[in-house]
Design a protein around this motif. Structure first.
Motif, PDB file in Angstrom:
ATOM      1  N   GLN A 254     -58.558  17.492 -37.441  1.00  0.00           N
ATOM      2  CA  GLN A 254     -57.394  17.192 -36.601  1.00  0.00           C
ATOM      3  C   GLN A 254     -57.688  17.550 -35.143  1.00  0.00           C
ATOM      4  N   ALA A 255     -58.304  18.711 -34.933  1.00  0.00           N
ATOM      5  CA  ALA A 255     -58.620  19.155 -33.575  1.00  0.00           C
ATOM      6  C   ALA A 255     -59.549  18.161 -32.877  1.00  0.00           C
ATOM      7  N   VAL A 256     -60.527  17.672 -33.586  1.00  0.00           N
ATOM      8  CA  VAL A 256     -61.487  16.733 -33.007  1.00  0.00           C
ATOM      9  C   VAL A 256     -60.845  15.374 -32.746  1.00  0.00           C
ATOM     10  N   GLU A 257     -60.085  14.886 -33.714  1.00  0.00           N
ATOM     11  CA  GLU A 257     -59.555  13.526 -33.620  1.00  0.00           C
ATOM     12  C   GLU A 257     -58.298  13.411 -32.772  1.00  0.00           C
ATOM     13  N   ASN A 258     -57.402  14.396 -32.872  1.00  0.00           N
ATOM     14  CA  ASN A 258     -56.096  14.280 -32.199  1.00  0.00           C
ATOM     15  C   ASN A 258     -55.690  15.516 -31.409  1.00  0.00           C
ATOM     16  N   GLY A 259     -56.460  16.557 -31.476  1.00  0.00           N
ATOM     17  CA  GLY A 259     -56.098  17.807 -30.819  1.00  0.00           C
ATOM     18  C   GLY A 259     -55.191  18.654 -31.692  1.00  0.00           C
ATOM     19  N   CYS A 260     -55.077  19.891 -31.323  1.00  0.00           N
ATOM     20  CA  CYS A 260     -54.191  20.842 -32.025  1.00  0.00           C
ATOM     21  C   CYS A 260     -53.325  21.521 -30.973  1.00  0.00           C
ATOM     22  N   ASP A 261     -52.486  20.747 -30.368  1.00  0.00           N
ATOM     23  CA  ASP A 261     -51.660  21.275 -29.291  1.00  0.00           C
ATOM     24  C   ASP A 261     -50.611  22.243 -29.821  1.00  0.00           C
TER      25      ASP A 261
ATOM     26  N   PRO B 220     -59.804  28.006 -27.345  1.00  0.00           N
ATOM     27  CA  PRO B 220     -58.660  28.923 -27.345  1.00  0.00           C
ATOM     28  C   PRO B 220     -57.318  28.198 -27.313  1.00  0.00           C
ATOM     29  N   PHE B 221     -57.221  27.119 -26.538  1.00  0.00           N
ATOM     30  CA  PHE B 221     -55.950  26.403 -26.422  1.00  0.00           C
ATOM     31  C   PHE B 221     -55.563  25.665 -27.702  1.00  0.00           C
ATOM     32  N   GLU B 222     -56.474  25.576 -28.663  1.00  0.00           N
ATOM     33  CA  GLU B 222     -56.184  24.927 -29.930  1.00  0.00           C
ATOM     34  C   GLU B 222     -55.743  25.910 -31.016  1.00  0.00           C
ATOM     35  N   LEU B 223     -55.926  27.186 -30.780  1.00  0.00           N
ATOM     36  CA  LEU B 223     -55.703  28.176 -31.833  1.00  0.00           C
ATOM     37  C   LEU B 223     -54.256  28.265 -32.309  1.00  0.00           C
ATOM     38  N   ARG B 224     -53.303  28.195 -31.400  1.00  0.00           N
ATOM     39  CA  ARG B 224     -51.899  28.307 -31.812  1.00  0.00           C
ATOM     40  C   ARG B 224     -51.477  27.096 -32.640  1.00  0.00           C
ATOM     41  N   GLY B 225     -51.874  25.902 -32.211  1.00  0.00           N
ATOM     42  CA  GLY B 225     -51.565  24.704 -32.978  1.00  0.00           C
ATOM     43  C   GLY B 225     -52.248  24.726 -34.335  1.00  0.00           C
ATOM     44  N   ALA B 226     -53.494  25.173 -34.361  1.00  0.00           N
ATOM     45  CA  ALA B 226     -54.234  25.277 -35.621  1.00  0.00           C
ATOM     46  C   ALA B 226     -53.576  26.296 -36.547  1.00  0.00           C
TER      47      ALA B 226
ATOM     48  N   PHE C 277     -63.148  32.659 -21.362  1.00  0.00           N
ATOM     49  CA  PHE C 277     -63.086  32.207 -22.748  1.00  0.00           C
ATOM     50  C   PHE C 277     -62.809  33.387 -23.679  1.00  0.00           C
ATOM     51  N   PHE C 278     -63.501  34.502 -23.467  1.00  0.00           N
ATOM     52  CA  PHE C 278     -63.291  35.679 -24.304  1.00  0.00           C
ATOM     53  C   PHE C 278     -61.860  36.194 -24.169  1.00  0.00           C
ATOM     54  N   ASP C 279     -61.363  36.280 -22.942  1.00  0.00           N
ATOM     55  CA  ASP C 279     -59.982  36.729 -22.720  1.00  0.00           C
ATOM     56  C   ASP C 279     -58.997  35.819 -23.455  1.00  0.00           C
ATOM     57  N   GLN C 280     -59.138  34.526 -23.249  1.00  0.00           N
ATOM     58  CA  GLN C 280     -58.210  33.565 -23.849  1.00  0.00           C
ATOM     59  C   GLN C 280     -58.271  33.600 -25.373  1.00  0.00           C
ATOM     60  N   THR C 281     -59.465  33.651 -25.922  1.00  0.00           N
ATOM     61  CA  THR C 281     -59.617  33.668 -27.373  1.00  0.00           C
ATOM     62  C   THR C 281     -58.981  34.910 -27.972  1.00  0.00           C
ATOM     63  N   PHE C 282     -59.235  36.054 -27.368  1.00  0.00           N
ATOM     64  CA  PHE C 282     -58.656  37.306 -27.867  1.00  0.00           C
ATOM     65  C   PHE C 282     -57.130  37.266 -27.815  1.00  0.00           C
ATOM     66  N   VAL C 283     -56.579  36.846 -26.698  1.00  0.00           N
ATOM     67  CA  VAL C 283     -55.123  36.793 -26.533  1.00  0.00           C
ATOM     68  C   VAL C 283     -54.503  35.817 -27.530  1.00  0.00           C
TER      69      VAL C 283
ATOM     70  N   GLU D 126     -44.906  28.063 -26.972  1.00  0.00           N
ATOM     71  CA  GLU D 126     -46.126  28.821 -27.286  1.00  0.00           C
ATOM     72  C   GLU D 126     -47.067  28.855 -26.088  1.00  0.00           C
ATOM     73  N   HIS D 127     -47.172  27.730 -25.390  1.00  0.00           N
ATOM     74  CA  HIS D 127     -48.028  27.676 -24.200  1.00  0.00           C
ATOM     75  C   HIS D 127     -47.554  28.688 -23.144  1.00  0.00           C
ATOM     76  N   GLU D 128     -46.270  28.741 -22.925  1.00  0.00           N
ATOM     77  CA  GLU D 128     -45.713  29.691 -21.949  1.00  0.00           C
ATOM     78  C   GLU D 128     -45.951  31.129 -22.394  1.00  0.00           C
ATOM     79  N   GLU D 129     -45.744  31.398 -23.681  1.00  0.00           N
ATOM     80  CA  GLU D 129     -45.986  32.740 -24.209  1.00  0.00           C
ATOM     81  C   GLU D 129     -47.463  33.118 -24.045  1.00  0.00           C
ATOM     82  N   SER D 130     -48.345  32.179 -24.318  1.00  0.00           N
ATOM     83  CA  SER D 130     -49.781  32.426 -24.186  1.00  0.00           C
ATOM     84  C   SER D 130     -50.156  32.728 -22.741  1.00  0.00           C
ATOM     85  N   ALA D 131     -49.635  31.942 -21.819  1.00  0.00           N
ATOM     86  CA  ALA D 131     -49.941  32.147 -20.397  1.00  0.00           C
ATOM     87  C   ALA D 131     -49.464  33.520 -19.932  1.00  0.00           C
ATOM     88  N   ALA D 132     -48.266  33.913 -20.353  1.00  0.00           N
ATOM     89  CA  ALA D 132     -47.731  35.223 -19.965  1.00  0.00           C
ATOM     90  C   ALA D 132     -48.556  36.356 -20.576  1.00  0.00           C
TER      91      ALA D 132
END
Length: 134
Positions: A99-106, A77-83, A43-49, A111-117
């Motif tokens: 929005q994050a609670v009701e529908n997500g912040c995808d 962490p997976f909601e941060l880029r959408g937010a 979680f810490f790694d993902q949030t920081f990245v 962005e997902h690929e960039e985040s994973a890399a």
């Protein structure tokens, strides 16, 4: 990264961040680990990245807004880029969290690929004090 490394890295990434928010992010990581949802270190790694990528793309102010809003609501962490995209468009933080609670912040697929890399690079080299994610 460890909890202590997370604190240090976040303070370097977002100088002047809310200490109350920092404790909320750490508490959330501990809760996720206790509930066997995610390891705190992951979680810490993902949030920081993710927040570093937000800082690079939408600026330090939006990254800090997302982080500091942790005083009230901690995003995953997976909601941060959408937010961040919503914040950059002018949406208030309380509505972003709703929005994050009701529908997500995808985020987008790109962005997902960039985040994973970026996460893979970070985890492969996080012991390097000269690390640059970009």
């Amino acid at each position: 990264m460890t909890e202590q490394e997370f604190k240090q890295n976040m303070e370097e990434l977002l100088p002047g961040l809310s200490e109350k928010a920092l404790e909320s992010w750490i508490t959330y990581a501990r809760e996720l680990e206790a509930d066997e949802v995610a390891a705190a270190q992951e979680f810490f790694d993902q949030t920081f990245v993710e927040l570093d990528l937000v800082r690079q793309h939408q600026g330090s102010e939006i990254a800090r807004q997302l982080f500091d809003y942790g005083e009230h609501f901690t995003l995953n962490p997976f909601e941060l880029r959408g937010a961040a995209t919503l914040a950059a468009a002018g949406m208030p933080m309380n509505l972003i969290c709703q929005q994050a609670v009701e529908n997500g912040c995808d985020c987008t697929e790109t962005e997902h690929e960039e985040s994973a890399a970026a996460l893979a690079r970070f985890q492969a080299t996080h012991d390097d004090p000269g690390l640059q994610l970009s």
